[in-house]
Design an enzyme around this catalytic site. Structure first.
Site, PDB file in Angstrom:
ATOM      1  N   HIS A   1       0.814  -1.221   0.000  1.00  0.00           N
ATOM      2  CA  HIS A   1       0.000   0.000   0.000  1.00  0.00           C
ATOM      3  C   HIS A   1       0.841   1.262   0.000  1.00  0.00           C
ATOM      4  O   HIS A   1       0.387   2.322  -0.429  1.00  0.00           O
ATOM      5  CB  HIS A   1      -1.032  -0.043   1.126  1.00  0.00           C
ATOM      6  CG  HIS A   1      -2.169  -0.932   0.759  1.00  0.00           C
ATOM      7  ND1 HIS A   1      -2.235  -2.239   1.164  1.00  0.00           N
ATOM      8  CD2 HIS A   1      -3.221  -0.729  -0.064  1.00  0.00           C
ATOM      9  CE1 HIS A   1      -3.304  -2.794   0.628  1.00  0.00           C
ATOM     10  NE2 HIS A   1      -3.918  -1.907  -0.120  1.00  0.00           N
TER      11      HIS A   1
ATOM     12  N   ARG B   1     -10.574   3.691  -1.705  1.00  0.00           N
ATOM     13  CA  ARG B   1     -10.112   2.932  -0.532  1.00  0.00           C
ATOM     14  C   ARG B   1     -10.399   3.752   0.726  1.00  0.00           C
ATOM     15  O   ARG B   1      -9.570   4.537   1.170  1.00  0.00           O
ATOM     16  CB  ARG B   1      -8.611   2.673  -0.633  1.00  0.00           C
ATOM     17  CG  ARG B   1      -8.193   1.677  -1.691  1.00  0.00           C
ATOM     18  CD  ARG B   1      -6.688   1.419  -1.606  1.00  0.00           C
ATOM     19  NE  ARG B   1      -6.285   0.254  -2.347  1.00  0.00           N
ATOM     20  CZ  ARG B   1      -5.819   0.280  -3.600  1.00  0.00           C
ATOM     21  NH1 ARG B   1      -5.699   1.422  -4.237  1.00  0.00           N
ATOM     22  NH2 ARG B   1      -5.447  -0.836  -4.196  1.00  0.00           N
TER      23      ARG B   1
ATOM     24  N   ARG C   1     -15.589   1.468  -1.669  1.00  0.00           N
ATOM     25  CA  ARG C   1     -15.361   0.165  -1.036  1.00  0.00           C
ATOM     26  C   ARG C   1     -15.449   0.341   0.470  1.00  0.00           C
ATOM     27  O   ARG C   1     -14.857   1.271   1.029  1.00  0.00           O
ATOM     28  CB  ARG C   1     -13.979  -0.352  -1.415  1.00  0.00           C
ATOM     29  CG  ARG C   1     -13.681  -1.679  -0.739  1.00  0.00           C
ATOM     30  CD  ARG C   1     -12.384  -2.262  -1.209  1.00  0.00           C
ATOM     31  NE  ARG C   1     -11.243  -1.592  -0.624  1.00  0.00           N
ATOM     32  CZ  ARG C   1      -9.988  -1.921  -0.885  1.00  0.00           C
ATOM     33  NH1 ARG C   1      -9.723  -2.880  -1.734  1.00  0.00           N
ATOM     34  NH2 ARG C   1      -8.990  -1.280  -0.315  1.00  0.00           N
TER      35      ARG C   1
ATOM     36  N   GLU D   1     -11.217 -11.253  -4.747  1.00  0.00           N
ATOM     37  CA  GLU D   1      -9.774 -11.198  -4.475  1.00  0.00           C
ATOM     38  C   GLU D   1      -9.305 -12.373  -3.621  1.00  0.00           C
ATOM     39  O   GLU D   1      -8.156 -12.423  -3.198  1.00  0.00           O
ATOM     40  CB  GLU D   1      -9.403  -9.856  -3.825  1.00  0.00           C
ATOM     41  CG  GLU D   1     -10.230  -9.458  -2.642  1.00  0.00           C
ATOM     42  CD  GLU D   1      -9.887  -8.060  -2.108  1.00  0.00           C
ATOM     43  OE1 GLU D   1      -8.827  -7.517  -2.452  1.00  0.00           O
ATOM     44  OE2 GLU D   1     -10.695  -7.527  -1.328  1.00  0.00           O
TER      45      GLU D   1
ATOM     46  N   ASP E   1      -4.543  -8.848  -4.148  1.00  0.00           N
ATOM     47  CA  ASP E   1      -4.741  -9.916  -3.168  1.00  0.00           C
ATOM     48  C   ASP E   1      -4.973 -11.262  -3.839  1.00  0.00           C
ATOM     49  O   ASP E   1      -4.503 -12.281  -3.354  1.00  0.00           O
ATOM     50  CB  ASP E   1      -5.913  -9.575  -2.236  1.00  0.00           C
ATOM     51  CG  ASP E   1      -5.464  -8.609  -1.147  1.00  0.00           C
ATOM     52  OD1 ASP E   1      -4.386  -8.827  -0.577  1.00  0.00           O
ATOM     53  OD2 ASP E   1      -6.178  -7.629  -0.888  1.00  0.00           O
TER      54      ASP E   1
ATOM     55  N   CYS F   1      -9.663  -3.777 -10.396  1.00  0.00           N
ATOM     56  CA  CYS F   1      -9.108  -2.590  -9.752  1.00  0.00           C
ATOM     57  C   CYS F   1      -7.771  -2.864  -9.077  1.00  0.00           C
ATOM     58  O   CYS F   1      -7.228  -2.006  -8.396  1.00  0.00           O
ATOM     59  CB  CYS F   1     -10.108  -1.992  -8.767  1.00  0.00           C
ATOM     60  SG  CYS F   1     -10.477  -3.098  -7.396  1.00  0.00           S
TER      61      CYS F   1
HETATM   62  C1  PEP Z   1      -6.592  -5.681  -4.566  1.00  0.00           C
HETATM   63  O1  PEP Z   1      -6.414  -6.498  -3.662  1.00  0.00           O
HETATM   64  O2  PEP Z   1      -6.275  -5.902  -5.749  1.00  0.00           O
HETATM   65  C2  PEP Z   1      -7.161  -4.350  -4.273  1.00  0.00           C
HETATM   66  C3  PEP Z   1      -7.480  -3.522  -5.240  1.00  0.00           C
HETATM   67  O3  PEP Z   1      -7.340  -4.008  -2.966  1.00  0.00           O
HETATM   68  P1  PEP Z   1      -6.163  -3.538  -2.007  1.00  0.00           P
HETATM   69  O4  PEP Z   1      -4.933  -3.313  -2.865  1.00  0.00           O
HETATM   70  O5  PEP Z   1      -6.602  -2.306  -1.328  1.00  0.00           O
HETATM   71  O6  PEP Z   1      -6.005  -4.700  -1.092  1.00  0.00           O
HETATM   72 MG    MG Z   2      -7.341  -6.221  -1.739  1.00  0.00          MG
END
Ligand code: PEP
Ligand code: MG
Length: 585
Positions: free
Chosen positions: A196, A303, A339, A438, A462, A509
């Site tokens: 992240h 997010r 989300r 995911e 994920d 995404c």
């Molecule tokens: C993902 O897991 O691809 C996603 C978009 O969510 P995050 O990166 O916030 O876990």
């Molecule tokens: Mg994710």
């Protein structure tokens, strides 16, 4: 010349494009661990004095930060006041001094023991406000330990000069402080493209290289640094020629960005007339303008968990509502996909005191946490529904693993809807509800899940992590993190087919959606929508506008016949070079 002044080049993971040239700033983020040892009897008083000095120094530092804060929010000021009060607490001083004297522990070890005992007590407190103070205690504990180890703890928000940060790691909470700061870019020892921290850097448009393994050891204070976030290169102590070369590259990068900007306003239509939506992933409402400028058709992933970071209390329903309303109003008639909270994994909110888990990526995170803490969940859902009255909102749940979990989440949503209806609060009764796919179990069950929701959004970050068993933030296994792994391509195909068979749109995404190399494959897979960091949109648009959808589909059919990611990658690269020579694959 001292060896440390020689130019040295390091390769890491390119996390966020662009070039930064400037002075480095070593940011210390590793917590010193106290040494477990006994001091000699005649050294005991020295140890007590060292502890008192560390405590006094910590107080001075907090006081000094608070003194600079006349123009800062009251809330931040209050946190620092709590820290000062805790540092003044005689229990901390008395208990630690007693332990040093009676057990002859070193100051650090004694302090760690006292701190741990106090933290355990805080955890058992019923009152949530007081329980939250445990987090403040942990923070000041870090500061005192840093001072005992003779190190200066840093805060990014306190950095006023345009510098390049060199750190072992930056938490998402650290990274968001870069917004509104003069930071030019950053380089870290750990991290991967889908951590992240890297995602936030891309959102903020700050050049970054992560996963360098030892950059903090190699960097000497005050040195010049160049970061090339496109190639993942970091140069320490660059020569005059290197600075010139990269100054040119920086200009060329800006020129390329300007050229690409022309595509922002054009629709994403393939040469054979297929239209796709290109949406933006955002973490903060402040990104809305940038996303619109980049040509986003809407927001494919907001997010919301970033609203929980860097604060001592939980956001109120009004705060959620105001943020969401601000964003939907900015996007006017375009869709904004909100989300629900996805905390946990590598995103921690201090005030929630999430348990330290052995395996946070598989722990109590996202929807699991929300279904446990229903009040927090309901508050957010209420705010999203209320905001839906002001624009075009879709809501989606993260980390759904199967039907039971989805139904439970839908049950909470129904309760909130009913309550709003009773109170005659307006909201969009037809607001589409979707889920992130995911977790491999959800991908496998996607045909059944598709019957109960209005859209899917594939979270490849994920999905790849769980399907291939690769920790997405661990640089040691990042070489195995392979979006082109045939198993991943099969999963994506399965999800798209399941969605389309049920008549619902399928979006992606995860970071894979914003990588130019994969855009042709994703078109061929039949995705309806791709959501990515705003900066990636114009280039993906340029590629898709030059593509023919039915040819891409045929090509994907061919790719799927190959058994390894290496073979698929080779074929894809060759195809992309042939089809899009200007893109430089
Ligand atoms: C993902 O897991 O691809 C996603 C978009 O969510 P995050 O990166 O916030 O876990
Ligand atoms: Mg994710």
């Amino acid at each position: 010349m001292d060896g440390n002044c020689k130019m040295r080049i390091f390769k890491g993971v390119p996390a966020s494009g662009g070039i930064a040239i400037g002075k480095g700033y070593a940011l210390n983020r590793m917590l010193p661990r106290a040494v477990r040892s006994i001091v000699r009897r005649d050294k005991v008083e020295e140890e007590v004095a060292a502890f008192q000095r560390a405590l006094a120094r910590s107080k001075e530092q907090v006081q000094a930060i608070r003194d600079t804060m006349t123009d800062q929010s009251l809330e931040h000021y209050q946190i620092l006041s709590v820290h000062l009060a805790l540092l003044d607490d005689s229990m901390l001083l008395d208990q630690t001094s007693r332990m040093i004297r009676e057990s002859r522990y070193t100051a650090g070890w004694a302090f760690e023991n006292v701190l741990k005992g106090m933290l355990d007590t805080f955890k058992r407190i019923e009152d949530p406000y007081l329980r939250e103070r445990g987090h403040d205690l942990r923070q000041i504990g870090h500061r005192v330990l840093e001072n005992l180890a003779g190190r200066q703890p840093d805060a990014i928000s306190a950095i006023k000069d345009p510098v390049i940060i060199i750190a072992h790691d930056l938490s998402p909470a650290d990274t968001i402080q870069i917004l509104n700061s003069a930071i030019l870019g950053f380089a870290t020892d750990v991290g991967s493209r889908t951590s992240h921290t890297a995602i936030t850097a891309r959102s903020l448009g700050v050049p970054a290289v992560v996963g360098l393994e030892c950059i903090t050891k190699e960097y000497s204070a005050g040195g010049q640094v160049i970061i090339d976030g496109e190639s993942g290169t970091v140069i320490l102590n660059p020569t005059e020629e290197a600075v010139q070369e990269y100054t040119h590259k920086r200009k060329a990068f800006s020129q390329r960005t300007r050229d690409l900007a022309k595509f922002a306003r054009l629709p994403t239509v393939t040469r054979d007339g297929n239209t796709l939506s290109l949406m933006a992933n955002i973490e903060f409402p402040e990104e809305a303008n940038n996303a619109l400028r980049s040509g986003a058709d809407g927001v494919g992933l907001y997010r919301t968990e970033f609203l929980y970071l860097n604060r001592k209390d939980l956001p109120t329903e009004e705060e959620h509502f105001e943020r969401y309303r601000k964003i939907v109003e900015k996007f006017a008639r375009r869709t904004v996909t909100i989300r629900t909270l996805d905390l946990g994994g590598d995103k921690f909110a201090s005030q929630l005191d999430l348990a330290e888990e052995m395996n946070p990526a598989m722990g109590l995170r996202a929807i699991r946490f929300c279904l446990r803490e229903k009040d927090i969940f309901k508050k957010q859902i209420r705010a999203i529904l209320r905001a839906s009255h002001y624009g075009k909102i879709r809501m989606m749940f993260p980390m759904i693993s199967g039907i039971t979990e989805l139904r439970e989440a839908m049950g909470v949503l129904d309760e909130v809807r009913l309550d709003l209806r009773r109170k005659r609060v307006p909201f969009d009764k037809g607001m589409p509800i979707g889920i992130m796919i995911e977790i491999p179990s959800a991908a496998i069950m996607s045909d059944m899940l598709a019957k109960e929701v209005s859209f899917f959004s594939i979270g490849t970050n994920d999905l790849i992590q769980y399907a291939l068993a690769i920790d997405r933030v661990n640089e040691h296994v990042s070489y195995l993190y392979e979006p082109l792994h045939p198993s991943i391509l099969r999963l994506i195909r399965r999800i798209v087919e399941a969605g389309h068979n049920a008549g619902i749109p399928v979006s992606m995404c995860g970071e894979m959606a914003g990588e130019p190399l994969y855009s042709y494959v994703l078109l061929g897979m039949g995705l309806d929508e791709l959501s990515m960091s705003a900066a990636a949109i114009p280039r993906i648009k340029r590629i898709l506008r030059k593509s023919v959808a039915y040819e891409a589909k045929e090509f994907v059919g061919e790719l799927l016949l190959h058994p390894t990611a290496e073979e698929i990658g080779r074929l894809l690269r060759k195809k992309m070079e042939d089809l899009f020579p200007v893109e430089g694959f």
